[in-house]
Design an enzyme around this catalytic site. Structure first.
Site, PDB file in Angstrom:
ATOM      1  N   ARG A 256      41.872  35.724  84.312  1.00 17.64           N
ATOM      2  CA  ARG A 256      43.055  36.126  85.085  1.00 17.64           C
ATOM      3  C   ARG A 256      42.680  36.400  86.543  1.00 17.64           C
ATOM      4  O   ARG A 256      43.394  35.993  87.467  1.00 17.64           O
ATOM      5  CB  ARG A 256      43.699  37.364  84.453  1.00 17.64           C
ATOM      6  CG  ARG A 256      44.972  37.792  85.176  1.00 17.64           C
ATOM      7  CD  ARG A 256      45.753  38.851  84.413  1.00 17.64           C
ATOM      8  NE  ARG A 256      45.087  40.140  84.417  1.00 17.64           N
ATOM      9  CZ  ARG A 256      45.518  41.214  83.752  1.00 17.64           C
ATOM     10  NH1 ARG A 256      46.631  41.145  83.025  1.00 17.64           N
ATOM     11  NH2 ARG A 256      44.859  42.353  83.799  1.00 17.64           N
TER      12      ARG A 256
ATOM     13  N   ARG B  57      42.700  41.525 113.105  1.00 21.65           N
ATOM     14  CA  ARG B  57      44.007  41.462 112.458  1.00 21.65           C
ATOM     15  C   ARG B  57      44.895  40.341 112.997  1.00 21.65           C
ATOM     16  O   ARG B  57      45.362  40.388 114.128  1.00 21.65           O
ATOM     17  CB  ARG B  57      44.722  42.805 112.612  1.00 21.65           C
ATOM     18  CG  ARG B  57      46.049  42.880 111.848  1.00 21.65           C
ATOM     19  CD  ARG B  57      46.713  44.246 111.988  1.00 21.65           C
ATOM     20  NE  ARG B  57      47.951  44.296 111.222  1.00 21.65           N
ATOM     21  CZ  ARG B  57      49.123  43.834 111.661  1.00 21.65           C
ATOM     22  NH1 ARG B  57      49.209  43.314 112.866  1.00 21.65           N
ATOM     23  NH2 ARG B  57      50.204  43.905 110.896  1.00 21.65           N
TER      24      ARG B  57
ATOM     25  N   LYS C  65      48.161  39.769  89.981  1.00 20.60           N
ATOM     26  CA  LYS C  65      47.804  41.192  89.955  1.00 20.60           C
ATOM     27  C   LYS C  65      47.315  41.593  91.344  1.00 20.60           C
ATOM     28  O   LYS C  65      46.113  41.768  91.586  1.00 20.60           O
ATOM     29  CB  LYS C  65      46.739  41.457  88.874  1.00 20.60           C
ATOM     30  CG  LYS C  65      46.672  42.895  88.401  1.00 20.60           C
ATOM     31  CD  LYS C  65      45.866  42.993  87.126  1.00 20.60           C
ATOM     32  CE  LYS C  65      45.494  44.419  86.743  1.00 20.60           C
ATOM     33  NZ  LYS C  65      46.602  45.313  86.481  1.00 20.60           N
TER      34      LYS C  65
ATOM     35  N   LEU D 225      53.556  40.599  84.902  1.00 22.74           N
ATOM     36  CA  LEU D 225      52.131  40.314  84.752  1.00 22.74           C
ATOM     37  C   LEU D 225      51.860  39.918  83.304  1.00 22.74           C
ATOM     38  O   LEU D 225      52.357  40.562  82.379  1.00 22.74           O
ATOM     39  CB  LEU D 225      51.318  41.558  85.101  1.00 22.74           C
ATOM     40  CG  LEU D 225      49.807  41.327  85.063  1.00 22.74           C
ATOM     41  CD1 LEU D 225      49.357  40.528  86.280  1.00 22.74           C
ATOM     42  CD2 LEU D 225      49.046  42.639  84.989  1.00 22.74           C
TER      43      LEU D 225
HETATM   44  N1  PLP Z   1      52.194  44.916  83.956  1.00 25.24           N
HETATM   45  C1  PLP Z   1      51.782  45.498  85.093  1.00 25.24           C
HETATM   46  C2  PLP Z   1      52.693  45.504  86.273  1.00 25.24           C
HETATM   47  C3  PLP Z   1      50.513  46.089  85.169  1.00 25.24           C
HETATM   48  O1  PLP Z   1      50.104  46.661  86.310  1.00 25.24           O
HETATM   49  C4  PLP Z   1      49.690  46.092  84.017  1.00 25.24           C
HETATM   50  C5  PLP Z   1      48.346  46.701  84.039  1.00 25.24           C
HETATM   51  O2  PLP Z   1      47.957  47.374  84.938  1.00 25.24           O
HETATM   52  C6  PLP Z   1      50.157  45.480  82.856  1.00 25.24           C
HETATM   53  C7  PLP Z   1      51.412  44.887  82.856  1.00 25.24           C
HETATM   54  C8  PLP Z   1      49.319  45.429  81.605  1.00 25.24           C
HETATM   55  O3  PLP Z   1      48.291  44.484  81.746  1.00 25.24           O
HETATM   56  P1  PLP Z   1      46.921  44.618  80.937  1.00 25.24           P
HETATM   57  O4  PLP Z   1      47.300  44.673  79.496  1.00 25.24           O
HETATM   58  O5  PLP Z   1      46.177  43.395  81.295  1.00 25.24           O
HETATM   59  O6  PLP Z   1      46.291  45.896  81.394  1.00 25.24           O
END
Ligand code: PLP
Length: 297
Positions: free
Chosen positions: A52, A100, A148, A206
């Site tokens: 990921r 910047r 992420k 995510l």
């Molecule tokens: N959704 C969001 C917005 C997150 O920030 C996270 C984890 O921090 C998750 C879902 C869960 O993802 P994971 O199971 O990979 O920790």
């Protein structure tokens, strides 16, 4: 024992580990991160998190700071030097530091930081035994929540609202009135008919590594699963609700906006999935099972 942090090639004492003031992570949130659970000194689903991480770097056209094998060495060394047995590893990669300007600077090296910290999984389990509250909040994030990214201000605002309401998590609701996910977790319900529901993968959420492990466990158990959005009204009508994430595993949600879900106690299916996930995470960290795959949106 003093803590150390990995920063761009060296292990520095925690109190003076630093990156440049013109780091693009600081100025533009131009970076990505991962959080990986540590159980018995080993990383859970390391491969899935690495896949990921690399996919997110590629989406943003940030250079990989090093090979996957080299990252594994840095992660293991950071855990070893901090003697973390149970906890989490935070990894952040930004495009790097430069004067910047909005467009990508040429020929800069990405910034890589790794921080290991201890976490009491027994405390997390105690929370899970009681169940926790959630609130709803508008989903104010950008259109690429599949990445992420360290641009976490809307998530931080939602989490603060949850905290001020005495809740554990905020469930984000999009303009169509559907729950997308939690501010730092994926959202799940169990309907009155016993169907497990979580939102489908696309750019609005995510793809959680924990989510994909739970989907595999649910499939192995022969549970009925639907991947689709659901409304807060469906949550109130549901038998159970829970969130999944690296640091919560499976966490039962017993109320939403102060209204009880189901009978107001942690659900049976959530409890079962939590036990299954704990067993999976323990043996996965010990290398006995393959890592949950990263499911691309
Ligand atoms: N959704 C969001 C917005 C997150 O920030 C996270 C984890 O921090 C998750 C879902 C869960 O993802 P994971 O199971 O990979 O920790």
């Amino acid at each position: 024992m003093s803590r150390v942090v990995y920063v761009n090639g060296s292990y520095r004492p925690y109190h003076n580990a630093a990156v440049h003031v013109e780091d693009r992570g600081f100025q533009f949130a131009d970076g990505v991160y991962e959080v990986i659970a540590i159980i018995d000194g080993r990383l859970v689903d390391e491969e899935g998190h690495l896949v990921r991480l690399e996919r997110n770097l590629d989406e943003l056209r940030i250079d990989h700071p090093m090979s996957r094998a080299a990252l594994r060495v840095v992660f293991a060394e950071t855990i070893r030097r901090n003697r973390v047995r149970h906890g989490s590893l935070y990894v952040q990669i930004t495009r790097g530091a430069a004067r910047r300007e909005f467009p990508f600077p040429e020929a800069i090296r990405p910034t890589l930081v790794a921080i290991a910290r201890s976490l009491d999984w027994a405390k997390v389990a105690a929370n899970a035994a009681k169940g926790v509250a959630a609130i709803t909040a508008p989903d104010l994030r950008w259109a690429r929540c599949d990445i992420k990214s360290v641009g976490l201000l809307p998530a931080a605002l939602a989490k603060q609202a949850a905290k001020e309401a005495g809740a554990y998590e905020a469930w984000l609701v999009d303009e169509a009135g559907l729950v997308t996910e939690g501010s730092s977790s994926n959202a799940w319900i169990v309907t009155r008919d016993g169907v497990l529901v979580t939102r489908q993968l696309d750019r609005a959420i995510l793809s959680g590594i924990t989510r994909s492990a739970i989907l595999a466990l649910a499939e192995a158990e022969g549970l009925r699963v639907e991947q689709r959005g659901f409304t807060p009204e469906e949550v109130f009508a549901a038998r159970e609700a829970f969130v999944s994430s690296t640091t919560s595993f499976v966490m039962p949600i017993t109320s939403l906006d102060g209204r009880p879900i189901g009978n107001g106690a942690p659900g049976l299916l959530a409890g079962k999935l939590r036990l299954l996930y704990e067993a999976y995470a323990g043996s996965q960290a010990a290398g006995a099972l393959p890592s949950a795959p990263y499911l691309a949106p």
